[in-house]
Design a protein around this motif. Structure first.
Motif, PDB file in Angstrom:
ATOM      1  N   THR A   3       0.813  -1.220   0.000  1.00 22.90           N
ATOM      2  CA  THR A   3       0.000   0.000   0.000  1.00 22.90           C
ATOM      3  C   THR A   3       0.846   1.270   0.000  1.00 22.90           C
ATOM      4  OG1 THR A   3      -0.150   0.293   2.407  1.00 22.90           O
ATOM      5  CG2 THR A   3      -1.691  -1.251   1.379  1.00 22.90           C
ATOM      6  N   ILE A   5       2.566   2.290   2.568  1.00 24.64           N
ATOM      7  CA  ILE A   5       2.648   2.796   3.936  1.00 24.64           C
ATOM      8  C   ILE A   5       3.805   2.078   4.622  1.00 24.64           C
ATOM      9  CG2 ILE A   5       1.456   3.139   6.121  1.00 24.64           C
ATOM     10  CD1 ILE A   5       0.277   4.700   3.769  1.00 24.64           C
ATOM     11  N   GLU A   7       6.359   0.552   7.090  1.00 20.29           N
ATOM     12  CA  GLU A   7       6.209   0.092   8.467  1.00 20.29           C
ATOM     13  C   GLU A   7       7.410   0.443   9.343  1.00 20.29           C
ATOM     14  OE1 GLU A   7       3.862  -3.712   9.049  1.00 20.29           O
ATOM     15  OE2 GLU A   7       4.843  -4.100   7.116  1.00 20.29           O
ATOM     16  N   GLU A  87       8.168  -2.702   4.072  1.00 18.91           N
ATOM     17  CA  GLU A  87       6.730  -2.932   4.224  1.00 18.91           C
ATOM     18  C   GLU A  87       6.408  -4.383   3.902  1.00 18.91           C
ATOM     19  OE1 GLU A  87       2.363  -1.686   2.362  1.00 18.91           O
ATOM     20  OE2 GLU A  87       4.183  -0.771   1.536  1.00 18.91           O
ATOM     21  N   GLY A  97      -4.202   1.732   3.145  1.00 21.92           N
ATOM     22  CA  GLY A  97      -4.005   3.089   3.629  1.00 21.92           C
ATOM     23  C   GLY A  97      -3.408   4.044   2.604  1.00 21.92           C
ATOM     24  N   GLY A  98      -2.664   3.516   1.620  1.00 22.63           N
ATOM     25  CA  GLY A  98      -2.054   4.378   0.609  1.00 22.63           C
ATOM     26  C   GLY A  98      -2.754   4.200  -0.726  1.00 22.63           C
ATOM     27  N   VAL A 146       7.168   4.542  -0.893  1.00 23.37           N
ATOM     28  CA  VAL A 146       6.304   5.430  -0.117  1.00 23.37           C
ATOM     29  C   VAL A 146       5.179   5.951  -1.009  1.00 23.37           C
ATOM     30  CG1 VAL A 146       6.186   7.501   1.318  1.00 23.37           C
ATOM     31  CG2 VAL A 146       8.290   6.140   1.265  1.00 23.37           C
ATOM     32  N   SER A 147       3.943   5.732  -0.616  1.00 21.79           N
ATOM     33  CA  SER A 147       2.801   6.236  -1.365  1.00 21.79           C
ATOM     34  C   SER A 147       2.708   7.745  -1.195  1.00 21.79           C
ATOM     35  CB  SER A 147       1.507   5.582  -0.857  1.00 21.79           C
ATOM     36  OG  SER A 147       0.373   6.153  -1.486  1.00 21.79           O
ATOM     37  N   THR A 166       6.009  11.452   7.215  1.00 18.38           N
ATOM     38  CA  THR A 166       6.840  10.884   6.153  1.00 18.38           C
ATOM     39  C   THR A 166       8.306  11.256   6.354  1.00 18.38           C
ATOM     40  OG1 THR A 166       4.976  11.043   4.621  1.00 18.38           O
ATOM     41  CG2 THR A 166       7.149  10.728   3.653  1.00 18.38           C
TER      42      THR A 166
END
Length: 210
Positions: A3, A5, A7, A87, A97-98, A146-147, A166
């Motif tokens: 996604t 996001i 971790e 992730e 989430g992204g 990273v989204s 971020t």
């Protein structure tokens, strides 16, 4: 799939080269907490397969990079001590989430400039010409996994605004001009292009459907 996001930020602790394959050992306490052989973990946006998890004792895992991965991504220049975004793959029923991220890098971009703000930074990235048509203002793009939302694009570059989270929780907080980053454009845009190709003429204008 992923996604975008992140971790946790992990660290490369070993790099081993054997013939055409490069084996990376990565430290990441969170992503190894339930890692098993064959699981997928995105490392700087690259979907890689875990071949040697050691989460129970050392919080590390090992992955292998084949020539295609080395050609397509910035991982070809990675070394011991490098920080990487990590992730785990999205579980069935998990929260998106992204945006939909495959972990299949489309190209390598370059950080062109960074404008720090009071609490956020504006960063401009160079965009490979073949990817420009997939990047649109307010659209999604994955940078090093990273989204992010595209704030602006001129066809040769695009700009994003990085929020405090971020900056603090991903490697984008320390990227500087000249650094290479992995780019994955929105997969939906690529599918739309492929599905509509039969309706478009050479000039790009819509052809009649008989």
């Amino acid at each position: 799939m992923f996604t975008g996001i992140v971790e946790e930020v992990g660290e490369i602790i070993d790099v081993r080269r054997t013939d055409e394959v490069v084996a990376l050992t990565v430290r990441g306490q969170t992503v190894t907490s339930d890692a098993a052989h064959g699981d997928s973990i995105a490392v700087n946006g690259v979907c890689l397969t875990v071949i040697d998890p050691d989460g129970a004792t050392g919080g590390t895992f090992t992955v292998e990079l084949v020539p295609e991965t080395l050609r397509r991504s910035s991982l070809s220049g990675i070394g011991v001590g490098s920080k990487v975004n990590l992730e785990r793959a999205l579980p069935a029923g998990g929260r998106l989430g992204g945006h939909i991220v495959q972990g299949h890098v489309d190209g390598v971009g370059t950080v062109l400039s960074r404008t720090p703000g009071e609490r956020s930074d504006e960063v401009r990235f160079g965009l490979p010409p073949e990817l420009a048509r997939y990047v649109v203002e307010k659209g999604s793009i994955a940078v090093d996994g990273v989204s992010l939302t595209v704030a602006a694009t001129d066809g040769e570059s695009f700009t994003v605004a990085l929020i405090p989270t971020t900056l603090a929780d991903t490697t984008l907080g320390v990227r500087q001009a000249g650094d290479s980053v992995n780019l994955e454009v929105d997969v939906v845009a690529k599918y739309v292009e492929r599905l509509t190709a039969g309706y478009l003429g050479d000039s790009g204008e819509e052809a009649r459907v008989q």
